[in-house]
Design a protein around this motif. Sequence first.
Motif, PDB file in Angstrom:
ATOM      1  N   UNK A   1       0.784  -1.240   0.000  1.00 29.76           N
ATOM      2  CA  UNK A   1       0.000   0.000   0.000  1.00 29.76           C
ATOM      3  C   UNK A   1       0.813   1.284   0.000  1.00 29.76           C
ATOM      4  N   UNK A   2       2.129   1.186   0.218  1.00 31.50           N
ATOM      5  CA  UNK A   2       3.024   2.348   0.222  1.00 31.50           C
ATOM      6  C   UNK A   2       4.195   2.012  -0.693  1.00 31.50           C
ATOM      7  N   UNK A   3       4.735   3.020  -1.377  1.00 31.12           N
ATOM      8  CA  UNK A   3       5.788   2.799  -2.366  1.00 31.12           C
ATOM      9  C   UNK A   3       7.026   2.136  -1.764  1.00 31.12           C
ATOM     10  N   UNK A   4       7.838   1.559  -2.670  1.00 30.96           N
ATOM     11  CA  UNK A   4       9.032   0.818  -2.262  1.00 30.96           C
ATOM     12  C   UNK A   4      10.068   1.697  -1.554  1.00 30.96           C
ATOM     13  N   UNK A   5      10.883   1.057  -0.745  1.00 30.85           N
ATOM     14  CA  UNK A   5      12.084   1.692  -0.186  1.00 30.85           C
ATOM     15  C   UNK A   5      13.090   1.855  -1.325  1.00 30.85           C
ATOM     16  N   UNK A   6      13.753   3.020  -1.401  1.00 32.06           N
ATOM     17  CA  UNK A   6      14.768   3.238  -2.443  1.00 32.06           C
ATOM     18  C   UNK A   6      16.137   3.361  -1.782  1.00 32.06           C
ATOM     19  N   UNK A   7      17.088   2.526  -2.237  1.00 29.58           N
ATOM     20  CA  UNK A   7      18.459   2.589  -1.722  1.00 29.58           C
ATOM     21  C   UNK A   7      19.417   2.931  -2.849  1.00 29.58           C
ATOM     22  N   UNK A   8      20.181   3.991  -2.653  1.00 22.02           N
ATOM     23  CA  UNK A   8      21.174   4.407  -3.640  1.00 22.02           C
ATOM     24  C   UNK A   8      22.492   3.692  -3.355  1.00 22.02           C
ATOM     25  N   UNK A   9      22.962   2.897  -4.330  1.00 23.19           N
ATOM     26  CA  UNK A   9      24.195   2.123  -4.151  1.00 23.19           C
ATOM     27  C   UNK A   9      25.322   2.671  -5.012  1.00 23.19           C
ATOM     28  N   UNK A  10      25.172   3.894  -5.515  1.00 24.15           N
ATOM     29  CA  UNK A  10      26.187   4.448  -6.418  1.00 24.15           C
ATOM     30  C   UNK A  10      27.225   5.300  -5.688  1.00 24.15           C
ATOM     31  N   UNK A  11      27.026   5.546  -4.397  1.00 25.57           N
ATOM     32  CA  UNK A  11      28.015   6.300  -3.632  1.00 25.57           C
ATOM     33  C   UNK A  11      28.954   5.370  -2.878  1.00 25.57           C
ATOM     34  N   UNK A  12      29.785   5.940  -2.023  1.00 29.63           N
ATOM     35  CA  UNK A  12      30.734   5.098  -1.285  1.00 29.63           C
ATOM     36  C   UNK A  12      30.028   4.277  -0.204  1.00 29.63           C
ATOM     37  N   UNK A  13      28.914   4.795   0.305  1.00 31.85           N
ATOM     38  CA  UNK A  13      28.117   4.065   1.295  1.00 31.85           C
ATOM     39  C   UNK A  13      26.669   4.015   0.811  1.00 31.85           C
ATOM     40  N   UNK A  14      25.922   2.930   1.138  1.00 30.69           N
ATOM     41  CA  UNK A  14      24.517   2.897   0.739  1.00 30.69           C
ATOM     42  C   UNK A  14      23.717   4.013   1.438  1.00 30.69           C
ATOM     43  N   UNK A  15      22.785   4.599   0.699  1.00 31.29           N
ATOM     44  CA  UNK A  15      21.956   5.661   1.278  1.00 31.29           C
ATOM     45  C   UNK A  15      20.492   5.391   0.953  1.00 31.29           C
TER      46      UNK A  15
ATOM     47  N   UNK B   1      10.109   2.756   2.866  1.00 30.02           N
ATOM     48  CA  UNK B   1       8.948   2.043   2.327  1.00 30.02           C
ATOM     49  C   UNK B   1       8.796   0.692   2.980  1.00 30.02           C
ATOM     50  N   UNK B   2       8.467  -0.298   2.168  1.00 32.89           N
ATOM     51  CA  UNK B   2       8.130  -1.613   2.687  1.00 32.89           C
ATOM     52  C   UNK B   2       9.274  -2.404   3.305  1.00 32.89           C
ATOM     53  N   UNK B   3      10.523  -2.030   3.007  1.00 34.30           N
ATOM     54  CA  UNK B   3      11.679  -2.680   3.643  1.00 34.30           C
ATOM     55  C   UNK B   3      12.315  -1.646   4.565  1.00 34.30           C
TER      56      UNK B   3
END
Length: 321
Positions: free
Chosen positions: A169-183, A188-190
């Motif tokens: 019912x709510x949009x996905x969690x977004x994780x950016x893996x293009x930097x030196x650390x995940x952000x 969202x759901x995770x």
Amino acid sequence: MVTPEIERAADALRAGELVAFPTETVYGLGADASNPHAVQKLFAVKRRPADHPVIVHIARTEQLEDLAIDVPDIAHALADAFWPGPLTLVVNRNPERVSAEVTGGRETVGLRVPDHPLALALLDAFGGGVAAPSANRFGRVSPTTAAHVRHDLGADVSVVLDGGPCRVGIESTIVDLTGSEPAILRVGGVSQTQIEEAVGRPAALRTAGEIAAPGTLASHYSPTAAVEILDVANVTARALELIGAEQRVGVLAPWDTISDIPDQLVVLDPPANVGDYARALYARFRAADELELDVLLVVLPPETTAGLGAAIVDRVRRAAR
Ligand code: TXA
Ligand code: MG
């Protein structure tokens, strides 16, 4: 299973047309991610600014290597842990498979394998990546039923696959893996904790501020009614004050009971638990507008439970701005 309906939808994607389909989070409006014209049509129907990147949906984890380049190990760890599921991974885009229109000119792309049988059947039958933002007009509440999609987009979308109400019912969690650390760009759901456990290191929240994830603009996720967040103990007094000022007022509160409900206060169907709250939130926002409320008072769920509480709090806070 490939039904005639799925075949028709996959053919429509191949022909550069748009297809709305259910996912476990919200309904998506899909276009062939490798076809710039289809993606331009998608932005036109959404009325979405061209610099806002769209998530690309794939049927299988192996396609990660196909649509992205220089995929880091933690992307595989997260995909193994949560796909299919409500997690989007931002990685470097393969320009041959993902057109620049999809990513608003960025060199990165958000990818996810959704956890819904109809979505997976469609993606599998189509074969390639499907660019799909939520199937609402830009800046409006995401649709969690096929009826919401038809209400918002009407004749602008020829195929709407109906998979019933969305489970998360709510949009996905977004994780950016293009930097030196995940952000984490969107909760969202995770949950943050689940992500940190899977990668074995901290994943910072970068959900405020700059336009890293433009879908997280403050104006998003809001009903037309003004949203006010308050403690359950203050609902009655605030409602009476607003009703006294000739406002049409509603309340969305979880399982806590509100005592002394004023006659003119519209009580929206209360969610039974955190999962139910997430599933119902956008439908309740839509109900608030159908009931022509001026103000919607919202009592938040506890923030900690299963991570979903944090995602609900995030969306309601944005709606309240
Ligand atoms: O649950 C979901 O993610 C749903 C379903 C349909 O999968 N999709 C969705 O899409 O919410 P949309 O377009 O409404 O939101 C996409 C979000 C935006 O905040 C966008 O900025 C971010 O993803 N995004 C996409 N690609 C990105 C990228 N390359 N870098 C940073 N953010 C990105
Ligand atoms: Mg959206």
